[in-house]
Write a protein that holds these residues in place. Sequence first.
Motif, PDB file in Angstrom:
ATOM      1  N   LYS A 151     -12.940  14.947  18.725  1.00  0.00           N
ATOM      2  CA  LYS A 151     -13.124  13.661  19.399  1.00  0.00           C
ATOM      3  C   LYS A 151     -12.539  12.511  18.588  1.00  0.00           C
ATOM      4  O   LYS A 151     -12.546  11.366  19.049  1.00  0.00           O
ATOM      5  CB  LYS A 151     -14.611  13.408  19.643  1.00  0.00           C
ATOM      6  N   GLN A 179     -11.691   9.215  26.871  1.00  0.00           N
ATOM      7  CA  GLN A 179     -11.992  10.137  27.967  1.00  0.00           C
ATOM      8  C   GLN A 179     -10.762  10.547  28.760  1.00  0.00           C
ATOM      9  O   GLN A 179     -10.725  11.628  29.348  1.00  0.00           O
ATOM     10  CB  GLN A 179     -13.030   9.499  28.899  1.00  0.00           C
ATOM     11  N   ASN A 213     -17.582  15.342  17.739  1.00  0.00           N
ATOM     12  CA  ASN A 213     -18.198  14.852  18.976  1.00  0.00           C
ATOM     13  C   ASN A 213     -18.323  13.328  18.929  1.00  0.00           C
ATOM     14  O   ASN A 213     -18.019  12.690  17.918  1.00  0.00           O
ATOM     15  CB  ASN A 213     -19.568  15.513  19.194  1.00  0.00           C
ATOM     16  N   ASP A 214     -18.806  12.759  20.034  1.00  0.00           N
ATOM     17  CA  ASP A 214     -18.903  11.294  20.136  1.00  0.00           C
ATOM     18  C   ASP A 214     -19.892  10.718  19.128  1.00  0.00           C
ATOM     19  O   ASP A 214     -19.707   9.592  18.639  1.00  0.00           O
ATOM     20  CB  ASP A 214     -19.317  10.893  21.555  1.00  0.00           C
TER      21      ASP A 214
END
Length: 321
Positions: A151, A179, A213-214
Amino acid sequence: MKAVFEAEPPEWLPDSSATSCMQCSASFKALSCGRHHCRFCGQIFCGRCSSARSLLPSKFRVREPQRVCDTCASALEPGQTLLALQVSHAFQTATHDVTDASCLRSWLNSPLGLSMEHEIYKATNTLRHFLKAGRLAPERTIPGAVLKNAKGLAILTVVKAGMGVTYKVGTGLLVARLQNNTWSAPSAIASCGMGWGLQFGGELTDFIIVLRNDSTVKAFGGRVHLSIGAGVSVAAGPVGRVAEADLRTGDGGVAACYTYSCSRGVFLGCSLEGNVVATRKAMNNAFYGDNCVTAKDILFGSVPQPNAASPLYDTLEELFR
């Protein structure tokens, strides 16, 4: 606004022209109330009446927000978004975009970048070195499975030296995957830390930290975060390897990361490491021409991709392809 955009740089008034602020009439004093020239109108004000900073039209030939008086700040405010697209560092064409052996600066990254343009060059150079190493020895590249789900990436150059107790410092940048599968604008970061253990020597290390990840991106995108972990380092001559596992926590959250690196120097040891990583807010503000922009604005898509980072984006696309 037309008059503002076509304004010419003013002739500054001599300091002797005013004994008091031209707005609030406060008397100037050496320590408590100094003189400050407004960069847009050239008149003299106290610190309280000239605390704002704004981008100036292209004729002024400056790319960072400048100190202006309150009146000029109000006049310039409606055009700041357009001025950022015209004059800020972020939207200029990258001039240092050669990372092959013909360029001396590509041979060795500096651990301290003094501008965002320099950080972009260092990050591009680091990624190019990893791409080259991966072609020569596939086992040394970052695994595709790790990159596929990444990410974001934090790319730093850090210098470490000492015996028993080691000290390290470095700078770099952070980019996040949005995204729509494009990359965010870069955010500048700095790192410093200490280590304790059976170790000695000195090394310069290029790090690529894969953010999985975010929540990891948010942790890195906070004002400051701390990492604690164990490390084993071997560097002898031009290229070495570093393996690290760490947990990071800060005002942006808690996260674990994958770290890949390449070292140069003479260093051997295993140690317990502690690092502090902080966002370089002043550098971000100067680069984007916006004193209010935050790392989260940059990393989550509120700031468009800057032209100055185009070599970095080209290299990222090649790495992930």
